[in-house]
Write a protein that holds these residues in place. Structure first.
Motif, PDB file in Angstrom:
ATOM      1  N   ALA A   1       0.817  -1.217   0.000  1.00 25.43           N
ATOM      2  CA  ALA A   1       0.000   0.000   0.000  1.00 25.43           C
ATOM      3  C   ALA A   1       0.848   1.264   0.000  1.00 25.43           C
ATOM      4  CB  ALA A   1      -0.925   0.011   1.212  1.00 25.43           C
ATOM      5  N   GLY A   2       2.140   1.119   0.304  1.00 24.20           N
ATOM      6  CA  GLY A   2       2.996   2.289   0.342  1.00 24.20           C
ATOM      7  C   GLY A   2       2.756   3.159   1.552  1.00 24.20           C
TER       8      GLY A   2
ATOM      9  N   ARG B   1       8.739  11.509  14.065  1.00 24.94           N
ATOM     10  CA  ARG B   1       7.799  10.512  13.534  1.00 24.94           C
ATOM     11  C   ARG B   1       7.668  10.713  12.032  1.00 24.94           C
ATOM     12  NH1 ARG B   1       3.235   7.452  15.447  1.00 24.94           N
ATOM     13  NH2 ARG B   1       1.732   7.096  13.761  1.00 24.94           N
ATOM     14  N   LEU B   2       7.787   9.612  11.294  1.00 20.50           N
ATOM     15  CA  LEU B   2       7.612   9.615   9.842  1.00 20.50           C
ATOM     16  C   LEU B   2       6.290   8.941   9.508  1.00 20.50           C
ATOM     17  CD1 LEU B   2       8.816   9.939   6.902  1.00 20.50           C
ATOM     18  CD2 LEU B   2       9.649   7.594   7.189  1.00 20.50           C
ATOM     19  N   ASP B   3       5.453   9.618   8.729  1.00 24.42           N
ATOM     20  CA  ASP B   3       4.183   9.063   8.278  1.00 24.42           C
ATOM     21  C   ASP B   3       4.100   9.188   6.765  1.00 24.42           C
ATOM     22  OD1 ASP B   3       2.509   8.363  10.746  1.00 24.42           O
ATOM     23  OD2 ASP B   3       3.191  10.397  11.216  1.00 24.42           O
ATOM     24  N   LEU B   4       3.924   8.045   6.078  1.00 30.34           N
ATOM     25  CA  LEU B   4       3.838   8.018   4.622  1.00 30.34           C
ATOM     26  C   LEU B   4       2.566   7.317   4.184  1.00 30.34           C
ATOM     27  CD1 LEU B   4       7.485   6.974   3.608  1.00 30.34           C
ATOM     28  CD2 LEU B   4       6.513   9.272   3.535  1.00 30.34           C
ATOM     29  N   THR B   5       1.940   7.855   3.176  1.00 32.48           N
ATOM     30  CA  THR B   5       0.817   7.222   2.505  1.00 32.48           C
ATOM     31  C   THR B   5       1.034   7.376   1.017  1.00 32.48           C
ATOM     32  OG1 THR B   5      -0.676   7.769   4.320  1.00 32.48           O
ATOM     33  CG2 THR B   5      -1.685   7.193   2.211  1.00 32.48           C
TER      34      THR B   5
ATOM     35  N   ILE C   1       7.213  15.288   2.396  1.00 32.42           N
ATOM     36  CA  ILE C   1       7.868  14.349   1.488  1.00 32.42           C
ATOM     37  C   ILE C   1       6.911  13.988   0.366  1.00 32.42           C
ATOM     38  CG2 ILE C   1       8.864  12.031   1.292  1.00 32.42           C
ATOM     39  CD1 ILE C   1       9.635  12.329   4.287  1.00 32.42           C
ATOM     40  N   ASP C   2       7.407  14.048  -0.857  1.00 30.71           N
ATOM     41  CA  ASP C   2       6.637  13.659  -2.034  1.00 30.71           C
ATOM     42  C   ASP C   2       7.510  12.706  -2.841  1.00 30.71           C
ATOM     43  OD1 ASP C   2       4.901  13.396  -4.095  1.00 30.71           O
ATOM     44  OD2 ASP C   2       4.929  15.488  -4.738  1.00 30.71           O
ATOM     45  N   ALA C   3       7.520  11.433  -2.430  1.00 24.20           N
ATOM     46  CA  ALA C   3       8.410  10.454  -3.034  1.00 24.20           C
ATOM     47  C   ALA C   3       7.870   9.987  -4.377  1.00 24.20           C
ATOM     48  CB  ALA C   3       8.594   9.269  -2.094  1.00 24.20           C
ATOM     49  N   THR C   4       8.781   9.499  -5.201  1.00 27.47           N
ATOM     50  CA  THR C   4       8.430   8.948  -6.511  1.00 27.47           C
ATOM     51  C   THR C   4       8.997   7.540  -6.617  1.00 27.47           C
ATOM     52  OG1 THR C   4      10.436   9.729  -7.590  1.00 27.47           O
ATOM     53  CG2 THR C   4       8.562  11.269  -7.496  1.00 27.47           C
ATOM     54  N   PRO C   5       8.450   6.714  -7.523  1.00 25.32           N
ATOM     55  CA  PRO C   5       8.996   5.358  -7.685  1.00 25.32           C
ATOM     56  C   PRO C   5      10.481   5.347  -8.012  1.00 25.32           C
ATOM     57  CG  PRO C   5       6.870   5.555  -8.768  1.00 25.32           C
ATOM     58  CD  PRO C   5       7.254   6.943  -8.336  1.00 25.32           C
TER      59      PRO C   5
END
Length: 916
Positions: A158-159, A186-190, A226-230
């Motif tokens: 789900a990432g 704290r790191l929170d990613l969706t 954070i706006d991560a990419t593949p």
């Protein structure tokens, strides 16, 4: 020293690295993987499963500014743990508030080969090549904070991820003048997007009140979005750059600049927090030369979701009967049962009797009997048994379960202990183990003692495969004898201890020349509430009156104001603001007076920074200054033909920035020849400091300097009033630059070019006087340097009453309240022109008193459009002789009134809100 956990709400003194820090530094830093698989961004969460994870690591330099050079205080740097209360806004004089390791938090920096190595107090201001960092773009120590042992859950498909870390770190700017800490990250990613948050706290101060120092209430802030990419998230790991470029800073006191490649901001709530800390404009583009250094640096994560089986000890002694605990994690939520360890020959390692080994939802622990294992390395496979069924677990090559059995430690074998890099408050110890001594140990316990009494907590120092370990022992007392006792341990077995004696070094002390007197002429004492001197004339010999210039009694960006003091100021021990006991307004023949209506009164500590209206002088009030003057009585006047000589006995001190920098003039002498040309000379003394060395504070050698050159002086009467030469005078001395790190002549300049804009106030004090100021740190305050304070630098009239029976009259004075800045925070980053600075308003001579014709006072009609000049300043034209002084440091900006305060923040990187 203490190893206790401490959060932001509790001040701490000095904390030391916890067990395992050296191992983490050497083995963990810089290998920051992220989620194992690009499935982090997978959209189908219905088929995913949340997996518990442990041992998550994070490394981050924040940005180049967090390790860059500073205009005073040496540099900005990071420290492990939440630093305690320094008591005031002052440069940290030693490492008592600094730590390179605190629990699971470490500070490292790259060496010349690019390897991450532990940071130290001595290396905090050095770049990877060992050179001192500067204020220019690209110059940084690249120190980084490393957080280990994060825990949480991750849903790879789900990432999504939620990970938290225990531990805090501190961000220190200007050597300690302003600092803040953050705890509980704290790191929170969706879907690969999210935030890094933490609880921020610290201390706030007031630029106009050096005594103010207050704790900031902790609050939750967003450290990064954070706006991560593949492409960034790969199977082997990730380096993610937080958002900055193009980000809106929100409502800020200094307009955000929105042009150029590097405009942007840290998160809005983070910037808002720093309105209280004073660092607000350091975290978004404000149009200054430091803007490229504010861009958020990439953060590196070790987010290893691979199955792990970790033994409590890397090595155990032969015949070890206590058993070895093994912890399991990340085996999968659907994995539960009894863990089974098998050797290469298929034999099963048995749990220790009377213990239970269990795995639930992919995590668990157990203790195994290793007493019968022979010497050597033993690698085991892992399976989880449910009844008769077993599920094999692939630990992978990098996570093999290995237990090494070694000979027991020799009962009399001692470790080798060496001590190096002994400083006043720290030293480095290196511990080795003889090859024939058994083991080697898995680590060492280090205890410091003084006179047989333990000092601080026991340090745990991990050992490598050969038994070698090293650590820095900080927070000690200078010139003190200690003993260091080192005890080896192998699992829970201890060996013979070794003891080493050492003495810490001395702290640098200023060397006072034999002829220099650091003690005041009269012992300092607090000023009386009611001055004892009305400020009038004295018939006891010739009397001298002079206030030098308006800048000498004006507001200041730190320390409250610049002021005059009676007597020869003693050694304050460092560059810091004075207290009441160090100030005197009367000393022998010398009195500091200031206007009270049309007359004068003796100044005191409470009134030294207020004008005749009772309002505090400030750089935000155009033309405000206290109009204070030095009055020296008892002068001996002699005439030889047409020449006049007057000698006075006594000293006065000129203090800038509340006392952060000061110098003294002693026994002034007036000489005027028959043509009306003359000089006022005196013996100068004072103290110098170094911007790049916070511990440096040195007395300056006494020398005779020219306080004033005079032209057209009429000595025929009993009263002489003349304005010393300044306007039109060229500075021809030896000084060009203060040598500011990252600067040069563009930072602390030679005299500015004369232009149509500055011609009415362009000039300089005598060249040998200015040369002396190179050493005090006040260099550019005494000539036109193209700064917005230039209009305050011209000399003001001085008066000499040969009979001692005349007092000058306080002339007109006007200093309105500061107007409101009109700023336009448009997308183009423009702002309306600032208002002009006032013309110098001098103290007028009494009616009927002869005024020398050759040095007429600058009039109120003087200078021209300072606003236009200030608005047109380019980066290379900033004139800021910034000198660090010992414990407090000081910013001597050569020319900054209220209309240029934005320029301070935008061009120099110093936020005037730093102190309030």
């Amino acid at each position: 020293m203490t190893s206790a956990t401490q959060h932001l709400g509790t001040p701490r003194g000095r904390r030391l690295p916890a067990p395992g820090i050296g191992t983490r530094i050497l083995a963990g830093i810089g290998i920051m993987g992220l989620l194992s698989g690009v499935g982090l961004l997978a959209a189908d969460s219905a088929e995913a499963a949340s997996t518990p994870v442990t041992g998550v690591g994070l490394s981050w330099a924040m940005n180049d500014e967090a390790g860059g050079g500073a205009y005073f205080g040496g540099c900005n740097f990071l420290s492990a743990g939440a630093s305690g209360d320094n008591g005031s806004s002052a440069v940290w004089a030693d490492d008592r508030l600094y730590s390179a390791g605190d629990g699971s938090v470490t500070i490292t920096k790259p060496d010349a080969a690019g390897n991450q190595v532990p940071a130290t107090w001595d290396s905090r201001c050095l770049d990877a090549g060992g050179s001192r960092v500067g204020t220019g773009a690209g110059s940084t120590s690249a120190n980084q904070v490393n957080l280990a042992d994060g825990t949480g859950t991750v849903d790879l498909e789900a990432g999504t991820a939620s990970v938290s870390w225990d531990g805090a770190f501190t961000v220190v700017f200007y050597g300690g003048m302003t600092y803040w800490s953050v705890d509980d990250l704290r790191l929170d990613l969706t879907d690969g997007r999210g935030t890094l948050t933490g609880t921020a706290g610290g201390y706030g101060a007031d630029m106009d009140d050096p005594t103010k120092w207050q704790r900031l209430d902790p609050q939750r802030v967003t450290l990064a979005t954070i706006d991560a990419t593949p492409a960034e998230l790969t199977a082997s790991g990730a380096t993610i750059t937080p958002d900055y470029r193009g980000v809106d800073a929100g409502t800020v006191s200094t307009p955000q600049a929105r042009t150029g490649d590097d405009w942007g901001s840290w998160p809005k709530d983070f910037v808002a927090f720093h309105e209280a800390s004073g660092q607000s404009s350091y975290w978004y583009s404000s149009g200054g030369i430091a803007d490229p250094k504010k861009v958020a640096a990439p953060l590196e994560l070790r987010f290893d979701a691979s199955p792990t089986a970790t033994p409590a000890y890397e090595r155990v002694p032969l015949g070890y009967a206590e058993g070895t605990e093994v912890r399991f994690s990340n085996l999968g939520e659907d994995i539960s049962g009894e863990p089974v360890l098998r050797a290469a020959d298929g034999s099963e390692l048995q749990p220790l009797p009377d213990t239970t080994a269990q795995i639930t939802a992919g995590a668990g622990l157990g203790t195994w009997d290793v007493a019968d294992l022979p010497e050597g390395a033993h690698v085991f496979t892992l399976a989880v048994r449910n009844g008769v069924a077993e599920t094999p677990i692939d630990l992978g090559a990098g996570h093999q379960l290995r237990i090494t059995v070694v000979p027991p430690l020799g009962t009399t074998t001692q470790p080798g202990v060496t001590v190096s890099d002994v400083q006043a408050s720290s030293f480095t110890t290196t511990i080795t183990w003889p090859a024939d001594g058994g083991g080697p140990p898995t680590g060492y316990q280090v205890q410091l003692t003084q006179g047989g009494t333990a000092v601080g907590a026991i340090l745990q120092v991990p050992a490598d495969a050969t038994g070698r370990g090293t650590t820095i022992v900080p927070g000690l007392t200078a010139d003190t004898e200690y003993a260091i006792t080192v005890t080896p341990y192998l699992a829970t077995q201890t060996g013979a201890s070794a003891t080493h004696q050492l003495s810490t070094g001395s702290r640098p002390e200023p060397t006072v020349p034999p002829e220099q007197t650091t003690a005041p002429t009269t012992p300092p004492s607090a000023e009386p509430t009611t001055p004892t001197d009305g400020g009038g004339a004295s018939a006891d010999g010739a009397t001298f009156y002079w206030g030098l210039n308006e800048e000498a009694t004006s507001g200041a960006y730190a320390g409250g104001c610049n002021f005059l003091a009676a007597g020869k100021a003693g050694d304050t021990g460092s560059s810091r603001a004075w207290n009441a006991s160090e100030y005197r307004s009367a000393d022998g023949n010398v009195t500091i007076i200031k206007p009270n209506g049309n007359g004068f009164e003796q100044a005191n500590w409470a009134t030294k920074c207020v004008d005749r209206t009772g309002t505090a002088v400030s750089t935000a009030r155009l033309g405000s200054h206290t109009e204070s003057q030095v009055r020296i009585t008892g002068g001996e006047a002699t005439r030889s033909g047409s020449e006049l000589t007057v000698r006075w006995r006594g000293s006065f001190t000129v203090a800038f920035y509340g006392g952060l920098t000061y110098w003294t003039a002693t026994d002034p002498v007036l000489k005027v020849d028959g043509s009306g040309k003359g000089t006022i000379t005196a013996t100068a003394s004072g103290y110098g400091a170094s911007m790049t060395d916070a511990s440096k504070w040195m007395p300056l050698a006494e020398r005779t300097i020219t306080l004033a050159n005079l032209t057209g002086v009429d000595t025929s009467g009993d009263v002489i009033t003349t304005t010393p030469d300044y306007v039109g005078v060229s500075y021809s001395g030896t000084g060009q630059s203060q040598g500011v790190v990252g600067g040069g002549d563009s930072t602390a300049t030679a005299q500015a070019a004369r232009t149509a804009l500055n011609s009415s106030y362009w000039g300089a004090f005598p060249s040998d006087f200015v040369d002396f100021q190179k050493e005090t740190g006040q260099f550019s305050y005494w000539f036109t340097s193209n700064g917005a304070r230039d209009a305050y630098k011209p000399t003001i009239p001085l008066t000499v009453s040969l009979a001692g029976d005349h007092t000058p009259t306080a002339g007109a004075y006007s200093a309105p309240a500061a107007p409101t800045l009109t700023q336009n925070n448009t997308s183009g980053g423009t702002r309306a022109p600032n208002a002009a600075a006032p013309a110098p308003t001098t103290t007028a001579p009494a009616a009927g008193v002869a005024t020398a014709g050759g040095g007429a006072a600058q009039s109120g009609s003087g200078p021209v459009a300072i606003a236009s000049e200030a608005s047109g300043l380019q980066i290379g034209e900033i004139t800021a002789p910034m000198v660090l002084g010992g414990g407090a440091g000081m910013l001597a900006i050569a020319g900054l009134n209220w209309s240029i305060s934005l320029l301070v923040r935008r061009r120099l990187g110093l936020d005037p809100n730093l102190f309030g």
